[in-house]
Design a protein around this motif. Structure first.
Motif, PDB file in Angstrom:
ATOM      1  N   VAL A  41       0.847  -1.180   0.000  1.00  0.00           N
ATOM      2  CA  VAL A  41       0.000   0.000   0.000  1.00  0.00           C
ATOM      3  C   VAL A  41       0.888   1.237   0.000  1.00  0.00           C
ATOM      4  O   VAL A  41       1.625   1.470   0.953  1.00  0.00           O
ATOM      5  CB  VAL A  41      -0.917   0.021   1.253  1.00  0.00           C
ATOM      6  CG1 VAL A  41      -1.923   1.155   1.149  1.00  0.00           C
ATOM      7  CG2 VAL A  41      -1.615  -1.305   1.412  1.00  0.00           C
TER       8      VAL A  41
ATOM      9  N   THR B 149      -5.004   5.139   3.172  1.00  0.00           N
ATOM     10  CA  THR B 149      -5.909   4.091   2.695  1.00  0.00           C
ATOM     11  C   THR B 149      -6.760   3.557   3.840  1.00  0.00           C
ATOM     12  O   THR B 149      -7.978   3.407   3.721  1.00  0.00           O
ATOM     13  CB  THR B 149      -5.107   2.950   2.054  1.00  0.00           C
ATOM     14  OG1 THR B 149      -4.385   3.459   0.939  1.00  0.00           O
ATOM     15  CG2 THR B 149      -6.026   1.825   1.601  1.00  0.00           C
TER      16      THR B 149
ATOM     17  N   LEU C  13     -10.983   3.682   4.492  1.00  0.00           N
ATOM     18  CA  LEU C  13     -11.809   2.511   4.781  1.00  0.00           C
ATOM     19  C   LEU C  13     -12.468   2.619   6.159  1.00  0.00           C
ATOM     20  O   LEU C  13     -13.630   2.246   6.339  1.00  0.00           O
ATOM     21  CB  LEU C  13     -10.967   1.246   4.675  1.00  0.00           C
ATOM     22  CG  LEU C  13     -10.372   0.978   3.283  1.00  0.00           C
ATOM     23  CD1 LEU C  13      -9.454  -0.236   3.319  1.00  0.00           C
ATOM     24  CD2 LEU C  13     -11.462   0.793   2.244  1.00  0.00           C
TER      25      LEU C  13
ATOM     26  N   ARG D 224     -13.475  -2.510  -5.091  1.00  0.00           N
ATOM     27  CA  ARG D 224     -13.467  -1.051  -5.253  1.00  0.00           C
ATOM     28  C   ARG D 224     -14.695  -0.586  -6.026  1.00  0.00           C
ATOM     29  O   ARG D 224     -15.290   0.451  -5.711  1.00  0.00           O
ATOM     30  CB  ARG D 224     -12.193  -0.582  -5.970  1.00  0.00           C
ATOM     31  CG  ARG D 224     -11.997   0.930  -5.827  1.00  0.00           C
ATOM     32  CD  ARG D 224     -10.794   1.454  -6.559  1.00  0.00           C
ATOM     33  NE  ARG D 224     -11.085   1.749  -7.954  1.00  0.00           N
ATOM     34  CZ  ARG D 224     -10.378   2.594  -8.703  1.00  0.00           C
ATOM     35  NH1 ARG D 224      -9.326   3.223  -8.177  1.00  0.00           N
ATOM     36  NH2 ARG D 224     -10.680   2.818  -9.966  1.00  0.00           N
TER      37      ARG D 224
ATOM     38  N   THR E 255     -15.821  -2.794   1.953  1.00  0.00           N
ATOM     39  CA  THR E 255     -14.850  -2.114   2.812  1.00  0.00           C
ATOM     40  C   THR E 255     -13.947  -3.123   3.513  1.00  0.00           C
ATOM     41  O   THR E 255     -12.719  -2.980   3.532  1.00  0.00           O
ATOM     42  CB  THR E 255     -15.574  -1.247   3.850  1.00  0.00           C
ATOM     43  OG1 THR E 255     -16.388  -0.287   3.173  1.00  0.00           O
ATOM     44  CG2 THR E 255     -14.595  -0.521   4.737  1.00  0.00           C
TER      45      THR E 255
ATOM     46  N   LEU F 159     -11.610  -4.850   0.969  1.00  0.00           N
ATOM     47  CA  LEU F 159     -10.507  -3.970   0.598  1.00  0.00           C
ATOM     48  C   LEU F 159      -9.452  -3.909   1.698  1.00  0.00           C
ATOM     49  O   LEU F 159      -8.250  -3.889   1.430  1.00  0.00           O
ATOM     50  CB  LEU F 159     -11.044  -2.558   0.304  1.00  0.00           C
ATOM     51  CG  LEU F 159     -11.783  -2.396  -1.021  1.00  0.00           C
ATOM     52  CD1 LEU F 159     -12.564  -1.079  -1.037  1.00  0.00           C
ATOM     53  CD2 LEU F 159     -10.810  -2.449  -2.196  1.00  0.00           C
TER      54      LEU F 159
ATOM     55  N   HIS G 293      -5.539  -5.159   1.235  1.00  0.00           N
ATOM     56  CA  HIS G 293      -4.428  -4.213   1.313  1.00  0.00           C
ATOM     57  C   HIS G 293      -3.488  -4.474   2.483  1.00  0.00           C
ATOM     58  O   HIS G 293      -2.356  -3.989   2.483  1.00  0.00           O
ATOM     59  CB  HIS G 293      -4.966  -2.780   1.412  1.00  0.00           C
ATOM     60  CG  HIS G 293      -5.466  -2.232   0.117  1.00  0.00           C
ATOM     61  ND1 HIS G 293      -6.699  -2.558  -0.412  1.00  0.00           N
ATOM     62  CD2 HIS G 293      -4.900  -1.385  -0.784  1.00  0.00           C
ATOM     63  CE1 HIS G 293      -6.863  -1.924  -1.569  1.00  0.00           C
ATOM     64  NE2 HIS G 293      -5.787  -1.203  -1.812  1.00  0.00           N
TER      65      HIS G 293
ATOM     66  N   THR H 297     -11.343   7.932  -3.306  1.00  0.00           N
ATOM     67  CA  THR H 297     -11.241   6.529  -3.706  1.00  0.00           C
ATOM     68  C   THR H 297     -10.254   6.283  -4.849  1.00  0.00           C
ATOM     69  O   THR H 297      -9.374   5.417  -4.725  1.00  0.00           O
ATOM     70  CB  THR H 297     -12.632   5.976  -4.069  1.00  0.00           C
ATOM     71  OG1 THR H 297     -13.455   6.005  -2.903  1.00  0.00           O
ATOM     72  CG2 THR H 297     -12.534   4.550  -4.581  1.00  0.00           C
TER      73      THR H 297
ATOM     74  N   LEU I 172      -7.233   3.907  -3.479  1.00  0.00           N
ATOM     75  CA  LEU I 172      -7.514   2.487  -3.688  1.00  0.00           C
ATOM     76  C   LEU I 172      -7.153   2.093  -5.111  1.00  0.00           C
ATOM     77  O   LEU I 172      -7.598   2.729  -6.066  1.00  0.00           O
ATOM     78  CB  LEU I 172      -8.996   2.182  -3.422  1.00  0.00           C
ATOM     79  CG  LEU I 172      -9.519   2.486  -2.017  1.00  0.00           C
ATOM     80  CD1 LEU I 172     -11.007   2.162  -1.927  1.00  0.00           C
ATOM     81  CD2 LEU I 172      -8.749   1.696  -0.963  1.00  0.00           C
TER      82      LEU I 172
END
Length: 474
Positions: A9, A15, A19, A79, A123, A126, A130, A186, A190
């Motif tokens: 990331v 990030t 989230l 995403r 969410t 993701l 990550h 976003t 992301l």
């Protein structure tokens, strides 16, 4: 193609902030309405029996569509579903604030539930994509959980402030700029969705699961008001259970199921799903019960009632962000969760003892402080557990299972504990009768929470959360 592993990331803190912000926003929306309900009812002409549909419309659709949202995140991209969920949530919030009659508001709240059902599992997926399983993910989930626990508490405070200063419409309007900020961030924070699979979408399973869980939640939230033996009460719940049973049968015979039944071989997934149901059925309902005590018995205004939740919010946030990472690393998931839920059970008892007709907020404050700290400690380990040992291509549906259990638990708890609290008292109940009912509901909630403690201790694996090597720092 198989799912890609957790990837580096570039800006991990930002990030994670995005989230956690999305989780904070959906958590707020469940509780922010409670304090505003009396004014909404007066302004739009809701009857006393129909006013709870402002809450239940959101809960019913959110609980019913979560599995579909989780599978969409797995199949169509997390995403992409994150963006769609944000957009639906923002537009429906605007419609709710502009509503001029009960029907429009309830429909807008249902659309908010749909947006949240797409947003919540994406969410979590993701986040697990990550941040690799191990200490990095544990810290990330602790912060994400803190956002959820804090959002639930801040929702009550924010609802009181906004309703008193700007009007009930702003408990919905406030979501519009928040979703706009998240949508703008976003594409920057992301990465694009990667191809994760080529299987089908299991349309029969999706229809059965969505219809089944929607009917179950509808029956549970309708029963206390319109009667358990009505078609919308018991009838909807029973039909929903039948459809869920058919869904399980279909999933066992489908080549590419909506919910792979092998997920239930993971003991942590099973334990977390069950314990989340119990946890949210007691803690989630306590917001409603305590708000009733503050406004009905102590005579607080919406603004004062909102500020009464501020210590709860602060304690919850501090416990999640400081204690959870430390205890998960040293004691593991199971012990941390048992400690947190034991504290929740104790707090419900202390809070019940602090309620009285001639009492004050200060008598209830010790229970509020313990409630906030314990809930903040218990919530993140549940979602650490449900993501542990799950394949990346199934993280979305595993997260959706946990979230479905969360909102089903809230619906069951609200129906059951409100029924306990109101048993023996009518619409013209005296303050003594109201307090007696609230205290009884608090003791029942404490006992049920202790059952959850036992389940967590017996079923959860005792493996340490930090057993694997860190890949990405937070």
């Amino acid at each position: 193609m198989s799912a890609a592993p957790s990837r580096p990331v570039p800006r991990p803190r930002l990030t994670l902030a995005l989230l956690a912000f999305a989780q904070f926003m959906t958590a707020i929306d469940f509780d922010i309405v409670f304090v505003a309900l009396p004014e909404i009812g007066r302004d739009l002409g809701f009857s006393e029996q129909s006013l709870q549909t402002v809450v239940s419309a959101y809960t019913v659709v959110l609980g019913g569509f979560l599995l579909l949202g989780g599978r969409a995140a797995d199949r169509l991209g997390a995403r992409r579903m994150f963006v769609v969920g944000l957009a639906v949530f923002g537009v429906s919030s605007l419609a709710a604030g502009l509503a001029g009659d009960p029907t429009v508001l309830v429909l807008a709240r249902a659309a908010q539930g749909l947006g949240a059902a797409l947003l919540t599992p994406s969410t979590l997926k993701l986040l697990t994509a990550h941040f690799a399983e191990g200490p990095a993910r544990t810290r990330a989930l602790a912060i994400w959980g803190a956002a959820g626990a804090t959002g639930a508490a801040v929702g009550a405070l924010g609802g009181g402030v906004l309703t008193s200063l700007l009007g009930w419409e702003w408990v919905f309007f406030v979501n519009v700029p928040l979703t706009a900020v998240a949508l703008a961030a976003t594409p920057v924070l992301l990465g694009r969705d990667q191809t994760i699979g080529t299987g089908g979408f299991d349309l029969p399973g999706a229809v059965l699961a969505t219809a089944g869980f929607t009917l179950v939640v509808l029956g549970l939230v309708s029963g206390p008001d319109i009667g358990w033996l009505t078609a919308r009460g018991l009838g909807a719940a029973v039909l929903g259970v039948v459809l869920v049973g058919v869904f399980v049968l279909v999933e066992s015979r489908t080549r590419d199921p909506l919910v792979p039944l092998r997920l239930f071989r993971n003991r942590n997934v099973v334990a977390a799903t069950v314990v989340i149901f119990v946890f949210m059925g007691t803690v989630g309902t306590q917001y409603y019960l305590f708000t009733t005590y503050l406004q009905t018995v102590l005579g607080y205004t919406p603004l004062a009632a909102g500020f009464a939740f501020l210590p709860l919010s602060v304690c919850s946030m501090l416990a999640s962000m400081t204690l959870v990472p430390l205890l998960l690393d040293r004691l593991g998931i199971r012990t941390t969760l048992v400690l947190g839920m034991s504290g929740v059970a104790a707090s419900l008892g202390v809070l019940s003892l602090g309620m009285s007709v001639g009492g004050s907020y200060w008598a209830a404050l010790p229970g509020v402080l313990l409630w906030g700290a314990s809930a903040g400690l218990a919530f993140p380990p549940l979602f650490v557990s449900v993501s542990t040992g799950v394949a990346p291509e199934q993280q979305g549906v595993a997260s959706a299972l946990a979230s479905t259990s969360q909102y089903l638990g809230s619906a069951v708890g609200l129906a059951a504990l409100v029924a306990v609290a109101s048993a023996g008292s009518g619409p013209d109940a005296t303050p003594d009768a109201v307090v007696a009912g609230l205290r009884l509901a608090g003791w029942v909630a404490a006992a049920v929470t202790l059952v959850g403690v036992g389940l967590a201790a017996l079923i959860l694996r005792p493996a340490r959360a930090g057993a694997t090597q860190p890949v990405q720092s937070v």
